[in-house]
Design a protein around this motif. Structure first.
Motif, PDB file in Angstrom:
ATOM      1  N   GLN A  34      70.442  95.690  49.083  1.00 36.78           N
ATOM      2  CA  GLN A  34      69.720  93.479  48.821  1.00 36.78           C
ATOM      3  C   GLN A  34      69.145  93.472  50.286  1.00 36.78           C
ATOM      4  N   GLY A  35      68.220  92.537  49.992  1.00 38.65           N
ATOM      5  CA  GLY A  35      66.761  91.978  51.355  1.00 38.65           C
ATOM      6  C   GLY A  35      65.887  93.652  51.607  1.00 38.65           C
ATOM      7  N   PHE A  36      66.209  94.552  51.436  1.00 38.87           N
ATOM      8  CA  PHE A  36      64.904  95.717  50.834  1.00 38.87           C
ATOM      9  C   PHE A  36      63.832  95.176  50.122  1.00 38.87           C
ATOM     10  N   ALA A  89      57.618  93.872  50.692  1.00 45.47           N
ATOM     11  CA  ALA A  89      56.814  92.524  50.822  1.00 45.47           C
ATOM     12  C   ALA A  89      56.436  92.256  52.157  1.00 45.47           C
ATOM     13  N   LEU A  90      57.130  91.806  52.804  1.00 44.76           N
ATOM     14  CA  LEU A  90      56.597  91.524  53.717  1.00 44.76           C
ATOM     15  C   LEU A  90      55.812  92.701  54.613  1.00 44.76           C
ATOM     16  N   ILE A  91      56.208  94.309  55.036  1.00 46.40           N
ATOM     17  CA  ILE A  91      54.926  94.941  55.125  1.00 46.40           C
ATOM     18  C   ILE A  91      53.705  95.120  54.414  1.00 46.40           C
ATOM     19  N   ALA A  92      54.198  94.851  53.015  1.00 45.95           N
ATOM     20  CA  ALA A  92      52.496  94.892  52.311  1.00 45.95           C
ATOM     21  C   ALA A  92      51.594  93.432  52.770  1.00 45.95           C
ATOM     22  N   MET A  93      52.229  92.927  53.289  1.00 49.10           N
ATOM     23  CA  MET A  93      50.940  91.946  53.499  1.00 49.10           C
ATOM     24  C   MET A  93      50.914  91.690  54.921  1.00 49.10           C
ATOM     25  N   PHE A  94      51.162  91.974  55.795  1.00 47.54           N
ATOM     26  CA  PHE A  94      50.987  92.875  57.069  1.00 47.54           C
ATOM     27  C   PHE A  94      49.891  94.020  56.685  1.00 47.54           C
ATOM     28  N   ILE A  95      50.085  95.142  56.131  1.00 53.87           N
ATOM     29  CA  ILE A  95      49.548  96.041  55.678  1.00 53.87           C
ATOM     30  C   ILE A  95      48.086  95.443  55.177  1.00 53.87           C
TER      31      ILE A  95
END
Length: 166
Positions: free
Chosen positions: A8-10, A15-21
């Motif tokens: 749950q929440g993964f 998505a957050l990590i992909a946006m930063f990259i």
């Protein structure tokens, strides 16, 4: 009892990590593009300087038989006359020169890319007829120019002309 889902929440974290990259990659591409545009402008200026140097060399070769004085050495008066002609040809400031009327709009645009242009011709070795052309201009788009505006881009070209054999 209800079982807790460990996943749950993964998806949100992924998505957050992909946006930063993605943001980092796009920022890097933007910086790369800016550097590419700066280098393209400098390459254009160096090409124009090369054209200017070749113009002077052509003038010297065209006058090779009239460059020598009675002693067989280059006549400074004639060399300086060619240099002055060349400098006047390439030094168009704010379209005030009489020569501007003979230039096309494309040629005037080339002149305007060379801010603060100056050109010089020096005799390196009179007996071997070796010369040095130095062309300088301001490159206001370069990062180092902001730190020290007195510095200019330099283009130095060495050449020689043969002695006239009649």
């Amino acid at each position: 009892m209800q079982k807790m889902n460990l996943q749950q929440g993964f998806a949100l974290l992924e998505a957050l990590i992909a946006m930063f990259i993605t943001a980092g990659v796009l920022l890097g591409l933007g910086v790369l593009h800016i550097k590419s545009v700066q280098q393209s402008a400098l390459t254009t200026q160096r090409t124009i300087a090369s054209i200017q140097a070749n113009d002077l060399i052509d003038r010297m070769w065209a006058s090779v038989c009239s460059l020598d004085n009675s002693t067989g050495q280059p006549d400074m008066t004639k060399v300086n006359a060619i240099k002055t002609q060349w400098q006047n040809r390439w030094k168009v400031e704010d379209n005030e020169s009489d020569f501007v009327e003979e230039l096309t709009s494309d040629q005037i645009a080339l002149h305007n890319r060379m801010n603060g242009w100056s050109g010089n011709l020096e005799i390196v070795d009179a007996t071997k007829r070796r010369y040095k052309i130095t062309i300088q201009w301001e490159n206001k788009k370069a990062k180092w120019y902001e730190a020290n505006p007195a510095d200019k881009e330099n283009f130095i070209y060495h050449f020689s002309v043969p002695k006239c054999e009649v």
